[in-house]
Motif scaffolding. Structure first.
Motif, PDB file in Angstrom:
ATOM      1  N   MET A  49     -82.596  52.332 -70.284  1.00 54.39           N
ATOM      2  CA  MET A  49     -82.381  50.905 -70.543  1.00 54.39           C
ATOM      3  C   MET A  49     -81.977  50.633 -71.994  1.00 54.39           C
ATOM      4  O   MET A  49     -81.549  49.537 -72.326  1.00 54.39           O
ATOM      5  CB  MET A  49     -83.639  50.095 -70.201  1.00 54.39           C
ATOM      6  N   ASN A  50     -82.101  51.624 -72.853  1.00 58.39           N
ATOM      7  CA  ASN A  50     -81.781  51.488 -74.274  1.00 58.39           C
ATOM      8  C   ASN A  50     -80.856  52.618 -74.714  1.00 58.39           C
ATOM      9  O   ASN A  50     -81.256  53.494 -75.489  1.00 58.39           O
ATOM     10  CB  ASN A  50     -83.067  51.504 -75.104  1.00 58.39           C
ATOM     11  N   PRO A  51     -79.619  52.620 -74.226  1.00 58.89           N
ATOM     12  CA  PRO A  51     -78.704  53.716 -74.568  1.00 58.89           C
ATOM     13  C   PRO A  51     -78.361  53.734 -76.057  1.00 58.89           C
ATOM     14  O   PRO A  51     -78.480  52.721 -76.750  1.00 58.89           O
ATOM     15  CB  PRO A  51     -77.472  53.420 -73.716  1.00 58.89           C
ATOM     16  N   ARG A  52     -77.930  54.884 -76.508  1.00 60.07           N
ATOM     17  CA  ARG A  52     -77.567  55.063 -77.919  1.00 60.07           C
ATOM     18  C   ARG A  52     -76.295  54.297 -78.293  1.00 60.07           C
ATOM     19  O   ARG A  52     -76.105  53.950 -79.438  1.00 60.07           O
ATOM     20  CB  ARG A  52     -77.337  56.548 -78.227  1.00 60.07           C
ATOM     21  N   GLN A  53     -75.420  54.071 -77.341  1.00 64.00           N
ATOM     22  CA  GLN A  53     -74.137  53.402 -77.588  1.00 64.00           C
ATOM     23  C   GLN A  53     -73.388  54.090 -78.730  1.00 64.00           C
ATOM     24  O   GLN A  53     -73.188  53.541 -79.798  1.00 64.00           O
ATOM     25  CB  GLN A  53     -74.329  51.911 -77.839  1.00 64.00           C
ATOM     26  N   PHE A  54     -72.980  55.314 -78.453  1.00 60.87           N
ATOM     27  CA  PHE A  54     -72.324  56.133 -79.467  1.00 60.87           C
ATOM     28  C   PHE A  54     -70.985  55.567 -79.905  1.00 60.87           C
ATOM     29  O   PHE A  54     -70.213  55.057 -79.098  1.00 60.87           O
ATOM     30  CB  PHE A  54     -72.092  57.556 -78.939  1.00 60.87           C
ATOM     31  N   ILE A  55     -70.734  55.687 -81.187  1.00 59.89           N
ATOM     32  CA  ILE A  55     -69.438  55.375 -81.762  1.00 59.89           C
ATOM     33  C   ILE A  55     -68.724  56.704 -81.938  1.00 59.89           C
ATOM     34  O   ILE A  55     -69.238  57.622 -82.587  1.00 59.89           O
ATOM     35  CB  ILE A  55     -69.585  54.648 -83.106  1.00 59.89           C
ATOM     36  N   TYR A  56     -67.552  56.827 -81.340  1.00 60.08           N
ATOM     37  CA  TYR A  56     -66.775  58.067 -81.352  1.00 60.08           C
ATOM     38  C   TYR A  56     -65.747  58.018 -82.480  1.00 60.08           C
ATOM     39  O   TYR A  56     -65.045  57.020 -82.647  1.00 60.08           O
ATOM     40  CB  TYR A  56     -66.071  58.223 -80.004  1.00 60.08           C
TER      41      TYR A  56
ATOM     42  N   ASP B  20     -80.860  68.353 -81.834  1.00 55.35           N
ATOM     43  CA  ASP B  20     -82.047  69.064 -82.288  1.00 55.35           C
ATOM     44  C   ASP B  20     -83.055  69.273 -81.164  1.00 55.35           C
ATOM     45  O   ASP B  20     -83.528  70.379 -80.956  1.00 55.35           O
ATOM     46  CB  ASP B  20     -82.691  68.397 -83.506  1.00 55.35           C
ATOM     47  N   ILE B  21     -83.382  68.218 -80.406  1.00 50.80           N
ATOM     48  CA  ILE B  21     -84.408  68.326 -79.366  1.00 50.80           C
ATOM     49  C   ILE B  21     -83.916  67.668 -78.087  1.00 50.80           C
ATOM     50  O   ILE B  21     -83.325  66.599 -78.125  1.00 50.80           O
ATOM     51  CB  ILE B  21     -85.712  67.639 -79.812  1.00 50.80           C
ATOM     52  N   VAL B  22     -84.163  68.324 -76.964  1.00 53.21           N
ATOM     53  CA  VAL B  22     -83.893  67.693 -75.669  1.00 53.21           C
ATOM     54  C   VAL B  22     -85.241  67.387 -75.024  1.00 53.21           C
ATOM     55  O   VAL B  22     -86.132  68.235 -75.004  1.00 53.21           O
ATOM     56  CB  VAL B  22     -83.011  68.575 -74.753  1.00 53.21           C
ATOM     57  N   THR B  23     -85.373  66.150 -74.559  1.00 53.76           N
ATOM     58  CA  THR B  23     -86.598  65.740 -73.875  1.00 53.76           C
ATOM     59  C   THR B  23     -86.286  65.461 -72.416  1.00 53.76           C
ATOM     60  O   THR B  23     -86.790  66.119 -71.524  1.00 53.76           O
ATOM     61  CB  THR B  23     -87.229  64.509 -74.553  1.00 53.76           C
ATOM     62  N   THR B  24     -85.408  64.490 -72.189  1.00 56.87           N
ATOM     63  CA  THR B  24     -85.042  64.122 -70.814  1.00 56.87           C
ATOM     64  C   THR B  24     -83.586  64.431 -70.499  1.00 56.87           C
ATOM     65  O   THR B  24     -83.203  64.438 -69.346  1.00 56.87           O
ATOM     66  CB  THR B  24     -85.274  62.621 -70.569  1.00 56.87           C
ATOM     67  N   GLY B  25     -82.788  64.639 -71.520  1.00 56.42           N
ATOM     68  CA  GLY B  25     -81.362  64.885 -71.319  1.00 56.42           C
ATOM     69  C   GLY B  25     -80.514  63.626 -71.351  1.00 56.42           C
ATOM     70  O   GLY B  25     -79.293  63.702 -71.234  1.00 56.42           O
ATOM     71  N   THR B  26     -81.122  62.453 -71.532  1.00 58.94           N
ATOM     72  CA  THR B  26     -80.334  61.215 -71.504  1.00 58.94           C
ATOM     73  C   THR B  26     -79.361  61.127 -72.675  1.00 58.94           C
ATOM     74  O   THR B  26     -78.238  60.658 -72.503  1.00 58.94           O
ATOM     75  CB  THR B  26     -81.243  59.966 -71.474  1.00 58.94           C
ATOM     76  N   THR B  27     -79.761  61.571 -73.851  1.00 58.19           N
ATOM     77  CA  THR B  27     -78.866  61.526 -75.007  1.00 58.19           C
ATOM     78  C   THR B  27     -77.675  62.458 -74.804  1.00 58.19           C
ATOM     79  O   THR B  27     -76.527  62.075 -75.045  1.00 58.19           O
ATOM     80  CB  THR B  27     -79.619  61.888 -76.303  1.00 58.19           C
TER      81      THR B  27
ATOM     82  N   GLU C  50     -75.346  60.893 -72.181  1.00 57.68           N
ATOM     83  CA  GLU C  50     -74.570  59.773 -72.710  1.00 57.68           C
ATOM     84  C   GLU C  50     -73.465  60.276 -73.648  1.00 57.68           C
ATOM     85  O   GLU C  50     -72.329  59.813 -73.595  1.00 57.68           O
ATOM     86  CB  GLU C  50     -75.474  58.786 -73.443  1.00 57.68           C
ATOM     87  N   ALA C  51     -73.794  61.241 -74.493  1.00 54.49           N
ATOM     88  CA  ALA C  51     -72.799  61.796 -75.420  1.00 54.49           C
ATOM     89  C   ALA C  51     -71.667  62.470 -74.656  1.00 54.49           C
ATOM     90  O   ALA C  51     -70.488  62.295 -74.983  1.00 54.49           O
ATOM     91  CB  ALA C  51     -73.467  62.785 -76.374  1.00 54.49           C
ATOM     92  N   ALA C  52     -72.005  63.239 -73.627  1.00 49.39           N
ATOM     93  CA  ALA C  52     -70.985  63.918 -72.821  1.00 49.39           C
ATOM     94  C   ALA C  52     -70.068  62.901 -72.141  1.00 49.39           C
ATOM     95  O   ALA C  52     -68.852  63.114 -72.065  1.00 49.39           O
ATOM     96  CB  ALA C  52     -71.642  64.827 -71.787  1.00 49.39           C
ATOM     97  N   GLU C  53     -70.629  61.811 -71.660  1.00 48.20           N
ATOM     98  CA  GLU C  53     -69.819  60.779 -71.002  1.00 48.20           C
ATOM     99  C   GLU C  53     -68.843  60.127 -71.983  1.00 48.20           C
ATOM    100  O   GLU C  53     -67.681  59.901 -71.662  1.00 48.20           O
ATOM    101  CB  GLU C  53     -70.719  59.715 -70.363  1.00 48.20           C
ATOM    102  N   VAL C  54     -69.305  59.851 -73.193  1.00 51.84           N
ATOM    103  CA  VAL C  54     -68.422  59.278 -74.212  1.00 51.84           C
ATOM    104  C   VAL C  54     -67.270  60.236 -74.501  1.00 51.84           C
ATOM    105  O   VAL C  54     -66.106  59.825 -74.572  1.00 51.84           O
ATOM    106  CB  VAL C  54     -69.203  58.953 -75.505  1.00 51.84           C
ATOM    107  N   LEU C  55     -67.586  61.519 -74.656  1.00 51.04           N
ATOM    108  CA  LEU C  55     -66.532  62.504 -74.926  1.00 51.04           C
ATOM    109  C   LEU C  55     -65.569  62.617 -73.746  1.00 51.04           C
ATOM    110  O   LEU C  55     -64.357  62.723 -73.948  1.00 51.04           O
ATOM    111  CB  LEU C  55     -67.151  63.860 -75.261  1.00 51.04           C
ATOM    112  N   HIS C  56     -66.100  62.572 -72.541  1.00 49.42           N
ATOM    113  CA  HIS C  56     -65.259  62.644 -71.340  1.00 49.42           C
ATOM    114  C   HIS C  56     -64.256  61.482 -71.306  1.00 49.42           C
ATOM    115  O   HIS C  56     -63.087  61.678 -70.979  1.00 49.42           O
ATOM    116  CB  HIS C  56     -66.135  62.643 -70.089  1.00 49.42           C
ATOM    117  N   THR C  57     -64.706  60.286 -71.666  1.00 50.77           N
ATOM    118  CA  THR C  57     -63.794  59.133 -71.670  1.00 50.77           C
ATOM    119  C   THR C  57     -62.700  59.282 -72.728  1.00 50.77           C
ATOM    120  O   THR C  57     -61.676  58.615 -72.654  1.00 50.77           O
ATOM    121  CB  THR C  57     -64.540  57.801 -71.897  1.00 50.77           C
ATOM    122  N   GLN C  58     -62.907  60.173 -73.687  1.00 51.36           N
ATOM    123  CA  GLN C  58     -61.913  60.440 -74.734  1.00 51.36           C
ATOM    124  C   GLN C  58     -61.051  61.665 -74.411  1.00 51.36           C
ATOM    125  O   GLN C  58     -60.316  62.155 -75.262  1.00 51.36           O
ATOM    126  CB  GLN C  58     -62.606  60.627 -76.079  1.00 51.36           C
ATOM    127  N   GLY C  59     -61.181  62.183 -73.187  1.00 52.40           N
ATOM    128  CA  GLY C  59     -60.380  63.324 -72.770  1.00 52.40           C
ATOM    129  C   GLY C  59     -60.922  64.670 -73.205  1.00 52.40           C
ATOM    130  O   GLY C  59     -60.212  65.681 -73.158  1.00 52.40           O
TER     131      GLY C  59
END
Length: 115
Positions: free
Chosen positions: A61-68, A81-88, A91-100
């Protein structure tokens, strides 16, 4: 000697320093090689929500909203650095995917669930 044929970017997730250095940036720098080019400041969170101790639902419910910030390599190693749930990472992978970009590997220093 076998070598990967493409140049790959390693991208630290939200690699800004908070107490003099960033674990993510240090790990990212260590990946530098003939085929891996570390990139810095390419995925920065616009939301600085503290995820520590939060549920998956609250994290979603509180995404990072990455700026690419653009870079030329098409294939990417995501570094955090740390993976807890994998949500970060997701989200990062999805942002990169939208950029090709194609994420070929996610690398972290630690898994919070396996201390």
């Amino acid at each position: 000697e076998w070598q990967y044929e493409n140049t790959v970017a390693s991208v630290g997730i939200d690699d800004r320093s908070e107490s003099g250095y960033s674990h993510t940036a240090v790990l990212n720098r260590a990946l530098k090689s003939d085929t891996i080019i570390p990139q810095y400041g390419k995925l920065r969170a616009s939301q600085h929500y503290k995820y520590a101790g939060k549920s998956v639902e609250e994290r979603l419910m509180n995404p990072r909203q990455f700026i690419y910030a653009p870079f030329s390599e098409k294939e990417v190693i995501l570094v955090d650095d740390i993976v807890t749930t994998g949500t970060t990472l997701s989200e990062a992978a999805e942002v990169l995917h939208t950029q090709g970009k194609k994420v070929i590997l996610c690398l972290t220093l630690s898994d919070a669930e396996n201390r």
